[in-house]
Design a protein around this motif. Structure first.
Motif, mmCIF file in Angstrom:
data_model
loop_
_atom_site.group_PDB
_atom_site.id
_atom_site.type_symbol
_atom_site.label_atom_id
_atom_site.label_comp_id
_atom_site.label_asym_id
_atom_site.label_seq_id
_atom_site.Cartn_x
_atom_site.Cartn_y
_atom_site.Cartn_z
ATOM 1 N N PRO A 173 -2.513 9.337 -3.507
ATOM 2 C CA PRO A 173 -3.563 8.885 -2.600
ATOM 3 C C PRO A 173 -4.851 8.659 -3.345
ATOM 4 O O PRO A 173 -5.697 7.591 -2.896
ATOM 5 N N ARG A 174 -5.096 8.961 -4.588
ATOM 6 C CA ARG A 174 -6.445 8.710 -5.085
ATOM 7 C C ARG A 174 -6.187 7.392 -5.657
ATOM 8 O O ARG A 174 -7.137 6.561 -5.832
ATOM 9 N N ARG A 175 -5.065 7.109 -6.440
ATOM 10 C CA ARG A 175 -4.985 5.709 -6.902
ATOM 11 C C ARG A 175 -5.075 4.624 -5.733
ATOM 12 O O ARG A 175 -5.515 3.686 -6.061
ATOM 13 N N THR A 176 -4.285 4.969 -4.693
ATOM 14 C CA THR A 176 -4.332 3.970 -3.673
ATOM 15 C C THR A 176 -5.813 3.693 -2.980
ATOM 16 O O THR A 176 -6.224 2.485 -2.814
ATOM 17 N N GLN A 177 -6.635 4.804 -2.942
ATOM 18 C CA GLN A 177 -7.940 4.688 -2.504
ATOM 19 C C GLN A 177 -8.969 4.035 -3.579
ATOM 20 O O GLN A 177 -9.671 2.998 -3.155
ATOM 21 N N LEU A 178 -8.515 3.852 -4.740
ATOM 22 C CA LEU A 178 -9.247 3.155 -5.755
ATOM 23 C C LEU A 178 -8.981 1.795 -5.538
ATOM 24 O O LEU A 178 -9.821 0.925 -5.685
ATOM 25 N N LEU A 179 -7.704 1.373 -5.529
ATOM 26 C CA LEU A 179 -7.205 -0.046 -5.269
ATOM 27 C C LEU A 179 -7.881 -0.603 -3.581
ATOM 28 O O LEU A 179 -8.413 -1.673 -3.736
ATOM 29 N N ALA A 180 -7.891 0.070 -2.681
ATOM 30 C CA ALA A 180 -8.564 -0.137 -1.544
ATOM 31 C C ALA A 180 -10.006 -0.426 -1.640
ATOM 32 O O ALA A 180 -10.533 -1.333 -1.187
ATOM 33 N N ALA A 181 -10.470 0.383 -2.497
ATOM 34 C CA ALA A 181 -12.120 0.151 -2.773
ATOM 35 C C ALA A 181 -12.366 -1.281 -3.437
ATOM 36 O O ALA A 181 -13.557 -1.654 -3.327
ATOM 37 N N MET A 182 -11.442 -1.504 -4.233
ATOM 38 C CA MET A 182 -11.509 -2.807 -4.833
ATOM 39 C C MET A 182 -11.334 -4.171 -3.915
ATOM 40 O O MET A 182 -11.357 -5.306 -4.286
ATOM 41 N N SER A 183 -10.884 -3.793 -2.712
ATOM 42 C CA SER A 183 -10.583 -4.903 -1.641
ATOM 43 C C SER A 183 -11.966 -5.884 -1.458
ATOM 44 O O SER A 183 -11.687 -7.113 -1.520
ATOM 45 N N MET B 61 0.771 -1.299 -0.141
ATOM 46 C CA MET B 61 -0.173 -0.037 0.053
ATOM 47 C C MET B 61 0.807 1.245 -0.150
ATOM 48 O O MET B 61 0.718 2.169 -0.798
ATOM 49 N N VAL B 62 1.994 1.564 0.789
ATOM 50 C CA VAL B 62 2.736 2.498 0.671
ATOM 51 C C VAL B 62 3.704 2.693 -0.530
ATOM 52 O O VAL B 62 3.778 3.857 -1.005
ATOM 53 N N ALA B 63 3.985 1.771 -1.220
ATOM 54 C CA ALA B 63 4.572 1.678 -2.397
ATOM 55 C C ALA B 63 3.521 2.229 -3.423
ATOM 56 O O ALA B 63 4.015 2.951 -4.244
ATOM 57 N N CYS B 64 2.303 1.780 -3.477
ATOM 58 C CA CYS B 64 1.268 2.370 -4.474
ATOM 59 C C CYS B 64 1.143 3.658 -3.941
ATOM 60 O O CYS B 64 0.912 4.534 -4.968
ATOM 61 N N LEU B 65 1.107 4.153 -2.630
ATOM 62 C CA LEU B 65 0.703 5.565 -2.305
ATOM 63 C C LEU B 65 2.046 6.304 -2.678
ATOM 64 O O LEU B 65 1.719 7.551 -3.274
#
Length: 170
Positions: A92-102, A83-87
């Protein structure tokens, strides 16, 4: 559904999104490993303090320690590093999009590996999450009015590797 559950879910989502926005600059500055180390040490200390003050230690089932260790290593350590590497790379927007896919990903993995059934409500929820992520990617505007598709990524968004820049000829 109770108002308390809805309020708790909205509060958790807001906190998660706010945390990603707050963590973006330190994650870029420190790097994934140092940021994750700092984050896990501080959150572990806070958890130990809360459990000690609340007197919750007798309720811990210590015979499940291999599961705790595996979950900590795989779920927390590797999950936070990813997650931190993605961040760092995507913001933050792309990280939140990936988190929404969990949730949809967990649903599919539960179906494939645990034999869970997918109810119409679960399918509708997954479709809603996928549709929301698609709309955010296609029409989401960032600071300055740029869409998510035109936001720059730091490094390769596929492999997570930094692009090497060619040295100028002297």
């Amino acid at each position: 559904m109770s108002v308390l559950a809805i309020t708790a879910a909205l509060g958790a989502s807001f906190s998660w999104a706010a945390g990603a926005m707050i963590a973006h600059a330190p994650a870029r500055r420190l790097g994934a490993f140092e940021f994750t180390r700092t984050q896990l040490i501080s959150s572990s200390a806070l958890l130990l303090l809360i459990a000690s003050i609340a007197g919750s230690w007798p309720s811990v089932a210590w015979d499940h320690w291999p599961g705790f260790a595996t979950s900590s290593l795989v779920g927390v350590l590797l999950g936070n590093l990813a997650m931190v590497a993605c961040l760092q790379r995507g913001g933050p927007r792309r990280t939140q999009l990936l988190a929404a896919m969990s949730a949809p990903i967990a649903m599919v993995l539960g179906y494939l590996f645990l034999g869970e059934t997918i109810s119409p409500q679960k399918l509708a929820g997954a479709a809603l999450a996928l549709g929301g992520a698609g709309l955010a990617i296609m029409y989401g505007l960032g600071a300055g009015g740029s869409s998510l598709r035109s936001d720059p990524c730091r490094g390769s968004s596929f492999l997570g590797l930094r692009r090497r820049r060619a040295k100028p000829l002297a």
